[in-house]
Scaffold this active site. Structure first.
Site, PDB file in Angstrom:
ATOM      1  CB  SER A   1      -0.955  -0.069   1.194  1.00  0.00           C
ATOM      2  OG  SER A   1      -1.838   0.999   1.174  1.00  0.00           O
ATOM      3  CG  HIS A   2       0.251   3.623   3.330  1.00  0.00           C
ATOM      4  ND1 HIS A   2      -0.581   2.536   3.448  1.00  0.00           N
ATOM      5  CD2 HIS A   2       0.743   3.859   4.560  1.00  0.00           C
ATOM      6  CE1 HIS A   2      -0.592   2.135   4.711  1.00  0.00           C
ATOM      7  NE2 HIS A   2       0.207   2.922   5.414  1.00  0.00           N
TER       8      HIS A   2
ATOM      9  CG  ASP B   1      -2.460   3.893  -1.796  1.00  0.00           C
ATOM     10  OD1 ASP B   1      -3.025   3.918  -2.906  1.00  0.00           O
ATOM     11  OD2 ASP B   1      -2.730   3.058  -0.919  1.00  0.00           O
TER      12      ASP B   1
ATOM     13  CG  ASP C   1      -2.606  -0.353  -3.097  1.00  0.00           C
ATOM     14  OD1 ASP C   1      -2.295   0.681  -2.489  1.00  0.00           O
ATOM     15  OD2 ASP C   1      -3.455  -1.161  -2.675  1.00  0.00           O
TER      16      ASP C   1
ATOM     17  CG  ASP D   1      -6.058   1.004  -1.836  1.00  0.00           C
ATOM     18  OD1 ASP D   1      -5.098   1.793  -1.676  1.00  0.00           O
ATOM     19  OD2 ASP D   1      -6.146  -0.087  -1.239  1.00  0.00           O
ATOM     20  NE  ARG D   2      -4.132   3.661   2.607  1.00  0.00           N
ATOM     21  CZ  ARG D   2      -3.739   3.762   3.870  1.00  0.00           C
ATOM     22  NH1 ARG D   2      -3.317   4.911   4.345  1.00  0.00           N
ATOM     23  NH2 ARG D   2      -3.754   2.705   4.653  1.00  0.00           N
TER      24      ARG D   2
ATOM     25  CE  LYS E   1      -7.771   1.862   1.333  1.00  0.00           C
ATOM     26  NZ  LYS E   1      -7.733   0.613   2.117  1.00  0.00           N
TER      27      LYS E   1
HETATM   28  C1  G16 Z   1      -5.613  -0.775   5.059  1.00  0.00           C
HETATM   29  C2  G16 Z   1      -7.067  -1.124   5.170  1.00  0.00           C
HETATM   30  C3  G16 Z   1      -7.862   0.095   5.532  1.00  0.00           C
HETATM   31  C4  G16 Z   1      -7.326   0.715   6.801  1.00  0.00           C
HETATM   32  C5  G16 Z   1      -5.858   1.021   6.601  1.00  0.00           C
HETATM   33  C6  G16 Z   1      -5.205   1.506   7.870  1.00  0.00           C
HETATM   34  O1  G16 Z   1      -5.460   0.095   3.976  1.00  0.00           O
HETATM   35  O2  G16 Z   1      -7.556  -1.650   3.955  1.00  0.00           O
HETATM   36  O3  G16 Z   1      -9.180  -0.285   5.698  1.00  0.00           O
HETATM   37  O4  G16 Z   1      -8.009   1.890   7.103  1.00  0.00           O
HETATM   38  O5  G16 Z   1      -5.162  -0.156   6.238  1.00  0.00           O
HETATM   39  O6  G16 Z   1      -5.295   0.500   8.814  1.00  0.00           O
HETATM   40  P1  G16 Z   1      -4.577   0.620  10.207  1.00  0.00           P
HETATM   41  O7  G16 Z   1      -5.141   1.843  10.864  1.00  0.00           O
HETATM   42  O8  G16 Z   1      -4.912  -0.663  10.891  1.00  0.00           O
HETATM   43  O9  G16 Z   1      -3.107   0.788   9.954  1.00  0.00           O
HETATM   44  P2  G16 Z   1      -4.343  -0.136   2.862  1.00  0.00           P
HETATM   45  O10 G16 Z   1      -4.557   0.966   1.875  1.00  0.00           O
HETATM   46  O11 G16 Z   1      -3.045  -0.016   3.638  1.00  0.00           O
HETATM   47  O12 G16 Z   1      -4.578  -1.522   2.325  1.00  0.00           O
END
Ligand code: G16
Length: 595
Positions: free
Chosen positions: A126-127, A297, A299, A301-302, A398
């Site tokens: 992800s990010h 980000d 991938d 989605d954000r 997302k």
């Molecule tokens: C993932 C989840 C999201 C969540 C985020 C942060 O996002 O898919 O639903 O809000 O992590 O999670 P945490 O607060 O537990 O670190 P992504 O974009 O990283 O796959």
């Protein structure tokens, strides 16, 4: 070449002995570790992939179709080769893979649904940063296109704990750069194994065409009143999508899009779309030349939304504003809005919109997977989270670029700028001031004990009637709990999802442990929120409004002392245990409360 192999030389399927790992429990969304763990620990990748494949019932797995994509980060290509070899050996009939291995997370979700695949594997952290010293991750999405629910994650984890062998075809090699089909004949298999390399953008783009009024968005980006936009793909997967969809299809000039070549290490940057890490976008927006800005980000989605002069749209506000304006989108005009959902730590701005729209509002734990059942059962049309994710039932992830197109549609219909739209929203619904602080690299035991002790404090009877006076403000505790969610569809219960302190004026303080960390140690998040109805008081500094709540949060948790959160003053006796605590505010970018 392929048919020659098929006729003369079926590819052997091998079974390899291995030993299980005890640290392959997926987090908030998939398994995330340092890249070196996947790259260098013998069989670490193979064990996890076997666990994912074995978690699928054998009858469903035989001959089925799966989707595979990555955000292009370092080690993705090598991992895709292993996944292909193991998928073939485990009876998967067909893999659909993005060109050069590239597919955004929303595109994977879209393709899974479109071709009715059994699921998909997405290689991304992800990010988080990429590269040999960066992070790597594996997400498994199920047949609805969404992240694995807890039951599937638990199954994967249980397999991983006892795994003794995996199946693989080490002689099977594919060409990720060649669009089209590649068939392989395997030893002891009746049907050939098929790989299809597909255009990374096309299927997703076709879906968006059916959701939005592309003509209206194109006029906005090219007409006489042209809106100048600045889109930062952050060197992640979104580059090809931004160029093809926003520039080629919707007419945005080529210089609207920056950092559009996916790089294995994201150019050494954190592909994290917030004001701290998308700093070059923030700077270029400050010049006033562009009326709309967005960053994604790795991938895709954000997404972070900015207005002219760098006006920052808090993700919880973005969610609420989008919800209130969904009638600007043809998809929602046709399908209607059945319900809205947000994760618990996301601000309650959305709740006010749901009330005005007279639709249900669902409050779920953090993690996109919790929205899946709500959308599959027709309860929810639109949802999002404070962590810069918004989406709808068009897919089960997302979707960053979709969010950009929602905003552009709203701007085109309302003929207002981003800041004006947000401020109008506050006038109509009131403003939810909001911020989040992250304490990273905390010793996991310290984090555990902090949360345990804090839960004992806030759930004590004496706390519930307590009043806190900070400056001129008095906050009376109304309710406290450790958030628990009962899924309205399958009745499954998720406990221990974050500590909530709700005050009588509907302000909130929330503490929770992140589930998406990769590095050493735990991350504790503190969220603070306060509601202001009076438009005269909508232009105050967030840190001033939330200062008293943060002061209460720090006092009751003792977090700085217990985690060496800030500065030398806290270093003291904890320094032996807490070596690398980093403390920062996600939205404000400066700590105002630690001196
Ligand atoms: C993932 C989840 C999201 C969540 C985020 C942060 O996002 O898919 O639903 O809000 O992590 O999670 P945490 O607060 O537990 O670190 P992504 O974009 O990283 O796959």
């Amino acid at each position: 070449i392929v048919s020659e192999i098929m006729e003369t030389n079926p590819i052997p399927v091998l079974t390899i002995q291995t030993t299980p790992f005890d640290d392959q429990r997926p987090g908030t969304n998939g398994l995330r570790k340092k890249t070196s763990v996947f790259e260098s620990k013998k069989n670490y990748l193979q064990n996890y992939i076997q666990s994912v494949l074995s978690s699928i019932d054998l009858r469903d797995r035989q001959g089925c179709t799966m989707v595979v994509g990555s955000d292009g980060r370092y080690f993705s290509r090598a991992a895709i080769e292993v996944i292909v070899q193991m998928a073939a050996a485990n009876g998967i009939g067909r893999l659909v893979i993005g060109h050069s291995g590239i597919l955004s997370t929303p595109a994977v979700s879209c393709i899974i649904r479109k071709i009715k695949a059994i699921g998909g594997i997405i290689l991304t952290a992800s990010h988080s940063p990429g590269g040999p010293a960066g992070d790597f991750g594996i997400k498994f999405n199920i047949a609805n296109g969404g992240p694995s629910p807890d039951t599937v994650m638990e199954r994967i984890y249980q397999v991983s704990r006892t795994l003794e062998e995996y199946a693989i075809c080490p002689d099977l090699h594919i060409d990720l750069s060649r669009l089209g089909r590649q068939d392989f004949d395997l030893e002891n298999k009746f049907k050939p194994f098929r790989v299809e390399i597909v255009d990374s953008v096309e299927i997703y783009l076709n879906m968006l065409r059916g959701i939005f009024d592309f003509g209206a968005i194109k006029s906005l980006l090219t007409g006489p009143e042209q809106l100048k936009i600045r889109i930062d793909a952050m060197n992640g997967v979104m580059g090809p999508y931004v160029r093809r969809i926003l520039c080629d299809e919707l007419g945005a000039p080529a210089n609207s899009a920056v950092n559009c070549v996916p790089l294995e290490d994201f150019g050494g940057q954190h592909p994290n779309p917030n004001p701290t890490f998308a700093v070059s976008l923030v700077e270029s927006m400050k010049g006033g030349e562009f009326g709309f800005g967005a960053a994604f980000d790795a991938d895709g989605d954000r997404c972070m939304i900015l207005g002219q002069n760098g006006f920052f749209v808090n993700p919880s506000d973005s969610l609420a504003v989008m919800a209130a304006n969904l009638s600007c989108i043809p998809y929602f005009r046709q399908a209607g809005i059945r319900g809205l959902a947000r994760s618990m730590p996301t601000s309650m701005a959305l709740d006010r919109v749901a009330k005005a729209m007279k639709v249900a509002l669902y409050e779920t734990p953090a993690g996109w997977r919790f929205f899946g059942n709500l959308m599959d059962s027709g309860r929810c049309s639109f949802c999002g989270e404070e962590s810069f994710g918004t989406g709808s039932d068009h897919i089960r992830e997302k979707d960053g670029l979709w969010a950009v197109l929602v905003w552009l549609s709203v701007i085109s219909v309302r003929k207002q700028g981003v800041e004006e739209i947000v401020k109008d929203h506050w006038v109509k619904f009131g403003r939810n001031y909001y911020c989040r602080f992250d304490y990273e690299g905390v010793d996991p035991r310290a984090a555990y004990y902090l949360m345990r002790d804090l839960e004992a404090v806030i759930t004590d009877k004496a706390f519930i009637s307590q009043k806190f006076a900070v400056g001129n403000n008095v906050y009376s505790v109304e309710k406290t709990d450790n958030f628990e969610y009962i899924d309205p569809v399958d009745g499954s219960v998720s406990r221990n999802q974050g500590l909530r302190i709700v005050f009588t004026d509907s302000s909130r303080i929330i503490f929770r442990l992140s589930g998406s960390g990769v590095g050493v140690g735990a991350t504790i998040r503190i969220y603070a929120e306060s509601y202001e109805r009076d438009p005269e008081r909508h232009s105050r500094e967030t840190q001033v409004v939330l200062g008293p709540l943060i002061a209460i949060a720090l006092k009751i948790s003792d977090i700085h002392e217990r985690t060496n959160g800030c500065g030398d003053a806290c270093w003291g006796i904890y320094s032996l245990v807490f070596k690398m605590t980093v403390y920062r505010c996600l939205y404000i970018n400066i700590c105002h409360y630690c001196t």
